[in-house]
Design an enzyme around this catalytic site. Structure first.
Site, PDB file in Angstrom:
ATOM      1  N   LYS A  52       0.820  -1.015   0.119  1.00  0.00           N
ATOM      2  CA  LYS A  52      -0.018   0.331  -0.122  1.00  0.00           C
ATOM      3  C   LYS A  52       1.384   1.139   0.519  1.00  0.00           C
ATOM      4  O   LYS A  52       0.225   2.543  -0.351  1.00  0.00           O
ATOM      5  CB  LYS A  52      -0.954  -0.131   1.159  1.00  0.00           C
ATOM      6  CG  LYS A  52      -1.274  -0.951   1.476  1.00  0.00           C
ATOM      7  CD  LYS A  52      -2.806  -1.159   0.255  1.00  0.00           C
ATOM      8  CE  LYS A  52      -2.549  -2.137  -0.682  1.00  0.00           C
ATOM      9  NZ  LYS A  52      -3.554  -2.336  -1.697  1.00  0.00           N
ATOM     10  N   HIS A  88      -9.090   9.093  -5.778  1.00  0.00           N
ATOM     11  CA  HIS A  88      -7.468   8.208  -5.975  1.00  0.00           C
ATOM     12  C   HIS A  88      -6.880   8.367  -4.272  1.00  0.00           C
ATOM     13  O   HIS A  88      -6.145   7.585  -3.639  1.00  0.00           O
ATOM     14  CB  HIS A  88      -6.672   9.498  -7.344  1.00  0.00           C
ATOM     15  CG  HIS A  88      -5.494   8.359  -6.865  1.00  0.00           C
ATOM     16  ND1 HIS A  88      -5.331   7.480  -8.070  1.00  0.00           N
ATOM     17  CD2 HIS A  88      -4.169   8.984  -6.477  1.00  0.00           C
ATOM     18  CE1 HIS A  88      -3.747   7.309  -8.615  1.00  0.00           C
ATOM     19  NE2 HIS A  88      -3.415   8.568  -7.166  1.00  0.00           N
ATOM     20  N   HIS A 106      -8.489   6.354  -1.644  1.00  0.00           N
ATOM     21  CA  HIS A 106      -8.140   5.567  -1.901  1.00  0.00           C
ATOM     22  C   HIS A 106      -6.735   5.278  -1.712  1.00  0.00           C
ATOM     23  O   HIS A 106      -6.330   4.035  -0.439  1.00  0.00           O
ATOM     24  CB  HIS A 106      -8.294   5.166  -2.992  1.00  0.00           C
ATOM     25  CG  HIS A 106      -7.801   3.332  -3.063  1.00  0.00           C
ATOM     26  ND1 HIS A 106      -8.729   1.914  -2.840  1.00  0.00           N
ATOM     27  CD2 HIS A 106      -6.859   3.120  -4.409  1.00  0.00           C
ATOM     28  CE1 HIS A 106      -8.645   1.483  -2.729  1.00  0.00           C
ATOM     29  NE2 HIS A 106      -7.426   1.449  -4.031  1.00  0.00           N
ATOM     30  N   LYS A 166     -10.311   0.420 -20.461  1.00  0.00           N
ATOM     31  CA  LYS A 166     -10.537   1.776 -19.362  1.00  0.00           C
ATOM     32  C   LYS A 166     -11.465   0.766 -18.393  1.00  0.00           C
ATOM     33  O   LYS A 166     -11.369   0.476 -16.986  1.00  0.00           O
ATOM     34  CB  LYS A 166     -10.330   2.520 -19.850  1.00  0.00           C
ATOM     35  CG  LYS A 166      -9.664   3.115 -18.168  1.00  0.00           C
ATOM     36  CD  LYS A 166      -8.987   4.705 -18.664  1.00  0.00           C
ATOM     37  CE  LYS A 166      -8.423   5.303 -17.228  1.00  0.00           C
ATOM     38  NZ  LYS A 166      -7.783   6.461 -17.429  1.00  0.00           N
TER      39      LYS A 166
END
Length: 311
Positions: free
Chosen positions: A122, A145, A148, A202
């Site tokens: 992470k 983003h 998260h 995508k």
């Protein structure tokens, strides 16, 4: 003061007596504070310091760096996925109820170490955002983003500290598989326009991430309805993370694909309407030029009278 003493005593009791003793001396596992500090530093760098430093600089060209970074992440994710399978999933673990094995058996220790390496992964993912900032792609540093990436190390820390194995590692196993696909996509995209034209899938990658959270949600919350020797607090911890991330990813999907497609279609429709109107005006122009002042109509009448006289 008494309240603070009780809180401190409760904290030490939780960390020292109720956590997994196998991981207490592992790197960054003694306290949650270093992990929290790293996460806060990450947010400060990508949202404040990084954009400020790049304000008057040209974007960095990082093509080769991105290729090697994404290749590393693909290999790392493949290894983590393999470890989670060999240590438990698809071998000895139950998808319905899997207590944590706190023994020091080889498989139990292998799963615990795999959980720690998943926690460490992470931090390596922070570079996703750092590279966006260095390339001045600030629109990519979205709420989704940053949230998260910013909270995942802290979330996984608690899992490694108290339950390094068992039911909740389903999330890590599934997540590493998704990351194999995701970083493979990024690796191909980093190779340039010759490859990018084939990356039409995508939006399906985002859909795969959303499916992941639905599966995690269902897998975690099934323990609310059956008896299983697994900490109920971590059922809620994992399940609510799945709910949060599903909401964030679905909102991103709507903004990036559904609304964007609608706007593109609306723009195309407007362009078509303007083209039709333009053609319509061009067709009417000769008539207007010929008859608007009556001269055109007079010429026609004279020509008709001449034709009759000649007969």
């Amino acid at each position: 003061m008494e309240v603070l003493r009780r809180l401190a005593a409760g904290y030490h009791d939780l960390m020292d007596n109720k956590s997994d003793p196998r991981v207490n001396d592992w790197f960054l596992m003694s306290s949650p504070l270093p992990t929290l500090a790293i996460c806060l530093t990450y947010v400060f760098i990508v949202k404040v310091l990084g954009p400020k430093l790049m304000e008057n600089r040209k974007p960095f060209e990082l093509k080769n760096v991105l290729i090697y970074y994404n290749l590393f992440q693909v290999i790392f994710s493949c290894w983590l996925f393999y470890e989670s399978i060999v240590s438990g999933w698809f071998t000895s673990y139950s998808f319905r109820c899997q207590p944590v094995d706190y023994s020091r058996s080889p498989l139990a220790m292998r799963m615990a170490k795999g959980c720690w390496w998943y926690y460490f992964s992470k931090f390596t993912e922070f570079f996703d955002t750092i590279f966006f900032v260095m390339r001045k792609k600030f629109d990519h540093v979205s709420k989704l983003h940053v949230i998260h990436h910013g909270i995942m190390p802290m979330s996984v820390w608690f899992g490694v500290k108290f339950t390094p194995g068992g039911h909740s590692t389903f999330f890590g196993m599934l997540n590493t598989f998704v990351h194999i696909v995701m970083y493979s996509y990024y690796l191909l995209a980093a190779m340039g326009p010759k490859v990018q034209k084939y990356l039409w899938w995508k939006k399906y990658l985002t859909a795969l991430q959303m499916v992941q959270f639905v599966l995690v949600f269902a897998h975690a919350f099934q323990l609310l309805f059956i008896d299983c020797d697994y900490p109920r607090a971590f059922v809620w911890w994992i399940g609510m993370h799945a709910v949060l991330f599903y909401y964030l990813f679905s909102d991103f999907y709507k903004q990036a694909y559904i609304k964007k497609t609608k706007k593109k279609q609306m723009k195309l429709n407007i362009e078509r309407m303007n083209a039709v109107k333009s053609e319509s005006k061009e067709m009417k122009l000769p008539l207007l030029n010929g008859f608007s002042n009556g001269s055109g109509l007079g010429d026609v009448r004279q020509r008709m009278a001449g034709a009759v006289a000649s007969q």
